[in-house]
Structures are given as structure tokens and as C-alpha cells.
Design a protein around this motif. Structure first.
Motif, short mmCIF file in Angstrom:
data_model
loop_
_atom_site.label_atom_id
_atom_site.label_comp_id
_atom_site.label_asym_id
_atom_site.label_seq_id
_atom_site.Cartn_x
_atom_site.Cartn_y
_atom_site.Cartn_z
N ILE A 182 0.82 -1.21 0.00
CA ILE A 182 0.00 0.00 0.00
C ILE A 182 0.86 1.26 0.00
O ILE A 182 0.37 2.34 0.30
CB ILE A 182 -0.97 0.02 1.19
N GLY A 183 2.14 1.11 -0.32
CA GLY A 183 3.01 2.28 -0.41
C GLY A 183 3.69 2.67 0.88
O GLY A 183 4.44 3.64 0.92
N GLY A 184 3.45 1.91 1.96
CA GLY A 184 4.08 2.21 3.24
C GLY A 184 3.36 3.30 4.01
O GLY A 184 2.51 4.01 3.47
N LEU A 185 3.71 3.41 5.29
CA LEU A 185 3.14 4.44 6.17
C LEU A 185 4.29 5.15 6.89
O LEU A 185 5.38 4.60 7.00
CB LEU A 185 2.20 3.80 7.19
N PRO A 186 4.06 6.36 7.38
CA PRO A 186 5.13 7.11 8.06
C PRO A 186 5.73 6.29 9.21
O PRO A 186 5.03 5.80 10.08
CB PRO A 186 4.41 8.35 8.59
N GLY A 187 7.05 6.16 9.18
CA GLY A 187 7.75 5.43 10.23
C GLY A 187 7.68 3.93 10.11
O GLY A 187 8.28 3.21 10.92
N GLY A 188 6.97 3.43 9.10
CA GLY A 188 6.79 1.99 8.96
C GLY A 188 8.07 1.23 8.70
O GLY A 188 8.32 0.17 9.31
N GLU A 189 8.90 1.74 7.81
CA GLU A 189 10.15 1.05 7.48
C GLU A 189 11.06 0.99 8.71
O GLU A 189 11.63 -0.07 9.02
CB GLU A 189 10.86 1.75 6.33
N LYS A 190 11.16 2.09 9.42
CA LYS A 190 12.01 2.12 10.61
C LYS A 190 11.50 1.15 11.67
O LYS A 190 12.27 0.42 12.30
CB LYS A 190 12.06 3.54 11.18
N LEU A 191 10.17 1.12 11.86
CA LEU A 191 9.59 0.23 12.86
C LEU A 191 9.85 -1.23 12.53
O LEU A 191 10.25 -2.02 13.39
CB LEU A 191 8.08 0.50 12.95
N LEU A 192 9.64 -1.61 11.25
CA LEU A 192 9.86 -3.00 10.87
C LEU A 192 11.33 -3.38 10.97
O LEU A 192 11.66 -4.52 11.33
CB LEU A 192 9.32 -3.25 9.45
N ARG A 193 12.22 -2.45 10.65
CA ARG A 193 13.65 -2.74 10.80
C ARG A 193 14.01 -2.98 12.26
O ARG A 193 14.82 -3.85 12.57
CB ARG A 193 14.49 -1.60 10.22
N LEU A 194 13.39 -2.21 13.16
CA LEU A 194 13.63 -2.42 14.59
C LEU A 194 13.10 -3.79 15.03
O LEU A 194 13.75 -4.49 15.81
CB LEU A 194 12.96 -1.31 15.40
N PHE A 195 11.93 -4.17 14.52
CA PHE A 195 11.37 -5.47 14.85
C PHE A 195 12.31 -6.59 14.39
O PHE A 195 12.59 -7.53 15.14
CB PHE A 195 10.00 -5.64 14.18
N LEU A 196 12.80 -6.49 13.15
CA LEU A 196 13.68 -7.54 12.62
C LEU A 196 15.01 -7.57 13.36
O LEU A 196 15.55 -8.66 13.64
CB LEU A 196 13.90 -7.34 11.12
N LYS A 197 15.54 -6.39 13.68
CA LYS A 197 16.81 -6.35 14.42
C LYS A 197 16.65 -6.98 15.79
O LYS A 197 17.52 -7.76 16.24
CB LYS A 197 17.28 -4.90 14.55
N LYS A 198 15.55 -6.67 16.47
CA LYS A 198 15.29 -7.24 17.80
C LYS A 198 15.21 -8.76 17.74
O LYS A 198 15.68 -9.46 18.64
CB LYS A 198 13.99 -6.66 18.35
N GLU A 199 14.61 -9.29 16.66
CA GLU A 199 14.44 -10.73 16.53
C GLU A 199 15.62 -11.42 15.85
O GLU A 199 15.63 -12.65 15.72
CB GLU A 199 13.16 -11.03 15.74
N GLY A 200 16.60 -10.64 15.39
CA GLY A 200 17.75 -11.23 14.71
C GLY A 200 17.41 -11.84 13.37
O GLY A 200 17.94 -12.89 12.99
N ILE A 201 16.52 -11.18 12.63
CA ILE A 201 16.05 -11.69 11.34
C ILE A 201 16.70 -10.90 10.20
O ILE A 201 16.69 -9.66 10.22
CB ILE A 201 14.52 -11.59 11.23
N GLU A 202 17.23 -11.60 9.23
CA GLU A 202 17.81 -10.94 8.05
C GLU A 202 16.72 -10.66 7.03
O GLU A 202 15.76 -11.44 6.89
CB GLU A 202 18.87 -11.85 7.43
N ALA A 203 16.83 -9.55 6.32
CA ALA A 203 15.83 -9.18 5.32
C ALA A 203 16.45 -9.02 3.95
O ALA A 203 17.54 -8.47 3.81
CB ALA A 203 15.13 -7.89 5.72
N VAL A 204 15.74 -9.51 2.94
CA VAL A 204 16.12 -9.32 1.54
C VAL A 204 14.92 -8.69 0.86
O VAL A 204 13.87 -9.32 0.70
CB VAL A 204 16.48 -10.65 0.86
N THR A 205 15.03 -7.42 0.47
CA THR A 205 13.89 -6.69 -0.09
C THR A 205 14.08 -6.38 -1.57
O THR A 205 15.18 -6.43 -2.10
CB THR A 205 13.69 -5.36 0.67
N GLY A 206 12.98 -6.04 -2.22
CA GLY A 206 13.02 -5.61 -3.61
C GLY A 206 13.49 -6.67 -4.58
O GLY A 206 14.18 -6.34 -5.55
#
Length: 252
Positions: A50-74
Motif C-alpha cells: 500500500i506504499g508504506g506508512l510514516p515510520g513503517g520502514e524504521k519500525l519493521l527494521r527495529l522489529f527484525l533487528k530485535k528478533e535477529g532476522i535478516e531481510a532481503v527486499t526488492g
């Protein structure tokens, strides 16, 4: 490995599966032995189709960092082979277990009707949810073609399940009733103008997603993290199953 391929229309489900998997692994004392990778066609984390929401990318990155999850996007996916996910850019990602949200595809029975569906098998509709070619045929949810305000270079779908489908269905039902009475359809609601309302579960945590419009431009959009979202999701699931089992279809 958990992810969503190009054309997927419900990225939120992939995030939920990802964080719930991490939570269950921790409960079982296995999280340190199981590396998790999230692979997605989204151009950035928190796009959600849906094009993202304000602060959404930062929030999800924090969630993944906290859980130790690697991300591959795009990235686009070429093939899911046994033990190996082949990406369109030539990379191969190994896995022992994978859950990939597939693309939404139209049905052949719809695609085979001349003038009804587009090349992907979805039905182009007006904001009344009548087919553009056949005004006595209606399509909502995953059956309806939805335009997005970004280019084809971003191969992500839009969520067509849950709350958006309910709104579309109410509009279509009102217009079908009007036609039966011999009146013109009077209910209208463009898909992009439907509010975004979603509770994303994340193990013992969660995110409440709210926006005035499903697609940009928007006047506001927020993502509110916290365990209250997890509790709300559990309560809603119990309520929804209860009313469905007992046939209370008129309840909200």
C-alpha cells in the motif's frame, strides 16, 4: 525462510507468520539454532503493498533487528526448488523450511469470458464494483482489478482481503439490491479511498495499522506497536469464529 513473492497481495500475512515463527521458536528454546530470513518483493520493509506508512520502514527494521532476522527486499522470485529459493537476479538462497506467500492470480473461468477480465484474470470494476464490461456482474476482493499509484517496476500487489473486501462487498450488496428494485446503483467507494485498518500479530507483540486511505495520497497514517495489538487480534479471532459458528451474520 519466510517471504512474499512479486504479485502477492497480502504482505501483512507474511510478516505475521515471520514474527509468530520467531516467537514460537523462542518458546521452544530453538531460536538460536534457527536462522530466519525474510524475502520480499516490497521495495522496502513496511511497504505492505500500500506504499508504506510514516515510520513503517524504521519500525519493521527495529522489529527484525530485535528478533535477529535478516531481510532481503526488492527481489523477484524465479523458482522455489527443494532446499533452494532462486531469485530473478541469479542468487540462490538455501533453506530447510520455507513459507512463501504466492501471487494472487485470476481464475481461468473468469479469464475465459471475453471482455470480462484483464490479462491477469481480474475483473476491471467501477467504484460501484460493477464490471466495466458487464454492469450486471459484480466483483470484489481478490476478484477485482485494482489500480495502484506506482509503476510496474514495483511488482507488489495490494491487500484485497479482510477489511477492504468487507467494504467492497457492502457497496456491491447495496447496488445489487438497488438493481433488483429497478433503481440505479447509488453506492460508490473507490478502492484507494477505503480506510486502512489492520491489526498485525507478532507473537506476543503486534502493530495496529491505521490510515484514512488504503492508497496514497493520504492525510494521515500511523503504525502503533505494542502487546495490546496482539491481545486485540486474539480477541477479534475468538469473536469472529464465535459469530460465524452461530450464524450471527448481522453483528459487526
Amino acid at each position: 525462510m519466510i517471504g512474499a513473492t512479486q504479485g502477492a497481495g497480502c504482505f501483512g500475512a507474511a510478516y505475521e507468520f515471520l514474527f509468530n515463527t520467531s516467537y514460537q521458536l523462542k518458546k521452544a528454546g530453538l531460536r538460536g539454532r534457527v536462522p530466519l530470513t525474510y524475502v520480499t518483493a516490497e521495495p522496502f520493509l513496511g511497504h505492505f503493498g500500500i506504499g508504506g506508512l510514516p515510520g513503517g520502514e524504521k519500525l519493521l527494521r527495529l522489529f527484525l533487528k530485535k528478533e535477529g532476522i535478516e531481510a532481503v527486499t526488492g527481489v523477484a522470485m524465479e523458482e522455489i526448488a527443494p532446499g533452494k529459493l532462486r531469485l530473478a537476479d541469479g542468487r540462490n538462497l538455501p533453506y530447510a523450511y520455507a513459507m512463501i506467500v504466492p501471487p494472487f492470480t485470476g481464475q481461468e473461468v473468469v479469464r475465459s469470458v471475453p471482455g470480462l477480465a484483464d490479462e491477469s484474470g481480474f475483473v476491471p470494476v467501477r467504484d460501484t464494483y460493477q464490471s466495466r464490461g458487464f454492469p450486471d456482474i459484480y466483483a470484489v476482493g481478490v476478484a477485482a482489478a485494482v489500480k495502484v499509484p506506482w509503476t510496474a517496476a514495483i511488482p507488489v500487489g495490494v491487500p484485497k482481503t479482510g477489511f477492504p473486501t468487507e467494504v467492497q462487498a457492502r457497496v456491491a450488496a447495496a447496488n445489487i439490491a438497488a438493481q433488483i428494485r429497478g433503481e440505479e446503483p447509488a453506492a460508490h467507494k473507490e478502492f484507494g479511498a477505503i480506510p486502512a485498518v489492520c491489526v498485525m500479530d507478532a507473537g506476543n507483540n503486534g502493530v495496529l495499522i491505521l490510515a484514512d486511505r488504503m492508497l496514497p495520497p493520504r492525510k494521515f497514517g500511523v503504525m502503533i506497536p505494542g502487546p495490546q495489538s496482539h491481545a486485540a487480534k486474539v480477541m477479534f479471532e475468538k469473536y469472529f469464529l464465535w459469530k460465524t459458528r452461530h450464524g450471527y451474520v448481522r453483528l459487526p
